[in-house]
Motif scaffolding. Structure first.
Motif, PDB file in Angstrom:
ATOM      1  N   CYS A  69       0.851  -1.194   0.000  1.00 57.16           N
ATOM      2  CA  CYS A  69       0.000   0.000   0.000  1.00 57.16           C
ATOM      3  C   CYS A  69       0.889   1.247   0.000  1.00 57.16           C
ATOM      4  CB  CYS A  69      -0.899  -0.023   1.228  1.00 57.16           C
ATOM      5  SG  CYS A  69      -1.783   1.520   1.481  1.00 57.16           S
TER       6      CYS A  69
ATOM      7  N   CYS B 241      -0.088   3.285   3.652  1.00 56.53           N
ATOM      8  CA  CYS B 241       0.417   2.849   4.962  1.00 56.53           C
ATOM      9  C   CYS B 241       1.633   1.934   4.841  1.00 56.53           C
ATOM     10  CB  CYS B 241      -0.699   2.152   5.743  1.00 56.53           C
ATOM     11  SG  CYS B 241      -1.179   0.564   5.045  1.00 56.53           S
TER      12      CYS B 241
ATOM     13  N   CYS C 286      -6.698  -0.971   0.152  1.00 58.26           N
ATOM     14  CA  CYS C 286      -5.812  -1.547   1.173  1.00 58.26           C
ATOM     15  C   CYS C 286      -6.683  -2.026   2.334  1.00 58.26           C
ATOM     16  CB  CYS C 286      -4.821  -0.496   1.657  1.00 58.26           C
ATOM     17  SG  CYS C 286      -3.899  -1.024   3.124  1.00 58.26           S
TER      18      CYS C 286
ATOM     19  N   CYS D 281      -5.676   0.370   5.601  1.00 56.05           N
ATOM     20  CA  CYS D 281      -6.008   1.791   5.753  1.00 56.05           C
ATOM     21  C   CYS D 281      -7.142   2.240   4.829  1.00 56.05           C
ATOM     22  CB  CYS D 281      -4.762   2.653   5.527  1.00 56.05           C
ATOM     23  SG  CYS D 281      -4.225   2.704   3.812  1.00 56.05           S
TER      24      CYS D 281
HETATM   25 ZN   LIG Z   1      -2.750   0.949   3.455  1.00 52.62          ZN
END
Ligand SMILES: [Zn+2]
Length: 517
Positions: free
Chosen positions: A205, A208, A226, A229
Motif C-alpha cells: 500500500c 500505509c 488496502c 487503511c
Molecule cells: Zn494501506
C-alpha cells in the motif's frame, strides 16, 4: 543456416509479445507484469490456481503455441474434463491465435498440414494434442508428449494423472501444468497447490506501506483497496512471494480478478460488487472471484481429534494374551470392484477392558485383492485368524458378497447387514423383509463422530492408522440453510469410516452392550 541469419533466444513471454497476435494486435503484458514469471518459470510442475476472468485459457494457449514454435518436434497435450471444454479451447483460444499471427501463418502452418479440433500440426514438426479425460484415460493411450496441461484440474480424478503422464516416458522434458479454479481445501487442485511454492501476489500500500495478501477485505466500492487503511490499492504494483515451500519443484501461482482490476474486460461494479450481492454462496464468490478455497462443509472431526484416539500402539497382526480375552468382530465396507479410489476395507475390532471399542487391525483390498472372488474367501479366513464371532457388513453393494460370505461361514446370522437410509427417523431398526438393519445415516454418523471427539474409541498408532484416517477426514457437513438441516457428504473415499462403523455396531450385538444406542 543462411548468411545474415542469427539465432535469437526468447522466453515464452517474449515470444508471446513479439510473435503472437489476436484480432490484429500483438499480446502485451503491459499492466499485467505479474503474468511474465507465470509464462517463463521453468518448473517440473506448474500449478495455476485462478479465479475467473484472468485469461487462464489464453495463457495456456500462448504457452503451448510459443513452445511449439520455439522447439521443433515438441509435442504437447492439453486435457480438460469434457469434450466441450476442449473444443472451446481449441476453437476459441488456439485456432484464432494461429490464424491471426503473421509469423505463425508465414513459417509454421501451410495447406499441406492436417489440422483439426483435436490435433494441430506445425511445420517444424511440433504438435498440439487437445483431448479430454475425467476419470478414464484410455483414449489418451499411445500419445508421446513432452508437456501435459491439465485444465479445470479441480474436476479431474487425481488417479489418472500418473497414467496420462506415461505419455512423457520418453521425453527429455516431462513437465506438467495444472490449472483450475479452487473449490475446497481438499481435492485434486488443492493438494497440488499445498505442495507447491504457493506464490501469492503481495501488493504494498502506498498509503500505509503495509503488504496486502489479496482477499475479500481488499474489495472497495470502486476498485481494490488496502485492507489496513482503506486507500485505493494499485494491484499492478506487487511481487510474488512464496507462502509454501520455496524449494518445492512444484511452482504454484494464485491469480485473481483483483490483479486484473484495471483490465478492459473487467467491469468492477458488475463483476465484483454486484456479483457478490447476487452470488448464491460465499463459496462460489471465494472460488470464482478471489481464486481462494472455501470450505462450506465443516469437517465433523479434525486430524487432531483422530490422533488423540490413536493410543492402541502398533496395528496388531495376530491375537495376543490381552486381545484374545475379549470377543472380536469384523466390519466390512465394500468398494466398487474396478475403482482406483474406493476400496473394500476390513476392520477387526473389540471392546477392550474399559469396554471401549478398539480397532485391532484394518486392511484395504487393493489391486488383484480387490476382486470380490478373493474377498469372499479372505473374509472367512480373517474370521478364523482373529477368532471373530460376527461380521458387520454393508448392504447395497454388499448384497452379493454378503450372500457368498454367509455361505462360506455356514450361518446366515454371522453376517449382520446394515443399510443407510436418509428417510428413516430412528437411528437403527430391523427390517424383516430385507433381513437387515437400516440406519439413519446422519444420526449414526453423528454418534460416531462424537465418539471420536470424546475419545471413546481407540485406533492403532497414527503411523499405521493414517491411511484409514483419511477416509474419516473426507467426510464433511453439508448445511441446508433454508431447511435448517444438515447431512454428511464425502469428498473422496469413505470406506474405512463405514468399515469401522459397522464393526462398532456389530460389537454391540456380541457384548450385548447397548443395542439401542
Ligand atoms: Zn494501506
Amino acid at each position: 543456416m543462411k548468411k545474415n541469419q542469427k539465432t535469437v533466444r526468447l522466453t515464452p513471454a517474449q515470444f508471446t509479445t513479439q510473435c503472437l497476435y489476436l484480432k490484429g494486435e500483438p499480446f502485451s503484458f503491459s499492466g499485467y507484469e505479474h503474468m511474465v514469471p507465470v509464462y517463463d518459470i521453468n518448473a517440473r510442475e506448474l500449478v495455476l490456481k485462478t479465479s475467473r476472468q484472468v485469461s487462464k485459457s489464453t495463457t495456456l494457449a500462448n504457452l503451448m503455441l510459443s513452445r511449439a514454435c520455439m522447439i521443433p518436434h515438441f509435442n504437447q497435450l492439453y486435457i480438460s474434463p469434457s469434450v466441450d471444454q476442449s473444443k472451446i479451447f481449441s476453437n476459441d483460444r488456439v485456432t484464432p491465435v494461429i490464424e491471426d499471427s503473421p509469423v505463425l501463418r508465414k513459417y509454421y502452418v501451410n495447406t499441406g498440414l492436417m489440422q483439426n479440433v483435436f490435433t494441430k500440426h506445425l511445420a517444424n514438426g511440433s504438435r498440439l494434442y487437445l483431448r479430454y479425460a475425467q476419470s478414464d484415460p484410455d483414449r489418451l493411450r499411445g500419445l508421446s508428449t513432452d508437456i501435459n496441461y491439465y485444465d479445470e484440474a479441480q474436476d479431474i480424478d487425481p488417479d489418472i494423472i500418473p497414467i496420462v503422464n506415461q505419455s512423457m516416458s520418453r521425453s527429455m522434458y516431462k513437465k506438467s501444468v495444472f490449472s483450475g479454479t479452487p473449490k475446497r481445501t481438499k481435492g485434486t487442485l488443492a493438494s497440488l497447490w499445498y505442495r507447491s511454492t504457493m506464490y501469492e501476489w503481495f501488493v504494498k500500500c502506498q498509503g500505509c506501506y503495509k503488504y496486502n495478501f489479496l482477499d475479500h477485505k481488499n474489495i472497495g466500492i470502486k476498485g481494490p483497496i488496502c485492507k489496513y487503511c482503506g486507500n485505493y490499492l494499485d494491484t499492478k504494483q506487487g511481487q510474488w512471494i512464496p507462502t509454501g515451500d520455496p524449494e518445492s519443484f512444484t511452482k504454484g501461482f494464485r491469480i485473481s480478478i483483483l490483479m486484473f482490476a484495471g483490465a478492459p474486460w473487467i467491469d468492477w461494479h458488475h463483476d465484483v460488487i454486484q456479483y457478490r450481492k447476487t452470488c448464491t454462496s460465499d463459496a462460489i464468490f471465494f472460488n470464482e472471484v478471489l481464486g481462494l478455497e472455501y470450505d462450506d462443509g465443516v469437517s465433523p472431526v479434525t486430524e487432531a481429534d483422530i490422533r488423540r484416539c490413536c493410543t492402541g500402539g502398533p496395528m496388531k497382526t495376530e491375537l495376543d494374551r490381552i486381545t484374545s480375552s475379549h470377543p472380536r468382530v469384523l466390519g466390512i465396507d465394500y468398494g466398487p470392484m474396478a475403482s482406483n479410489r474406493s476400496h473394500t476395507v476390513l476392520t477387526v475390532l473389540q471392546r477392550n477392558r474399559q469396554s471401549k471399542p478398539e480397532v485391532l487391525f484394518m486392511k484395504k483390498y487393493r489391486a488383484e485383492e480387490a476382486d470380490y472372488g478373493f474377498i469372499h474367501d479372505d473374509v472367512p479366513r480373517q474370521m478364523t485368524h482373529w477368532g471373530g464371532s460376527i461380521v458387520g457388513a454393508d448392504a447395497g453393494l454388499g448384497d452379493g458378497p454378503n450372500a457368498e460370505i454367509r455361505k462360506r461361514l455356514g450361518a446366515f446370522e454371522k453376517v449382520i447387514a446394515f443399510r443407510h437410509l436418509s428417510s428413516q427417523k430412528s437411528l437403527m431398526q430391523w427390517n424383516d423383509k430385507s433381513m437387515e438393519y437400516t440406519l439413519n445415516k446422519t444420526k449414526v454418523l453423528t454418534k460416531f463422530f462424537q465418539m471420536i471427539k470424546n475419545q471413546e474409541i481407540v485406533f492403532p498408532q497414527w503411523e499405521d492408522f493414517n491411511e484409514f484416517a483419511q477416509d474419516i477426514l473426507n467426510m464433511t457437513i453439508d448445511y441446508d440453510d433454508t431447511m435448517g438441516t444438515y447431512r454428511y457428504v464425502n469428498d473422496g473415499p469413505d470406506d474405512a469410516l463405514h468399515s469401522i462403523l459397522y464393526s462398532e455396531l456389530a460389537s454391540r450385538f456380541v457384548n450385548n452392550y447397548n443395542i439401542t444406542i
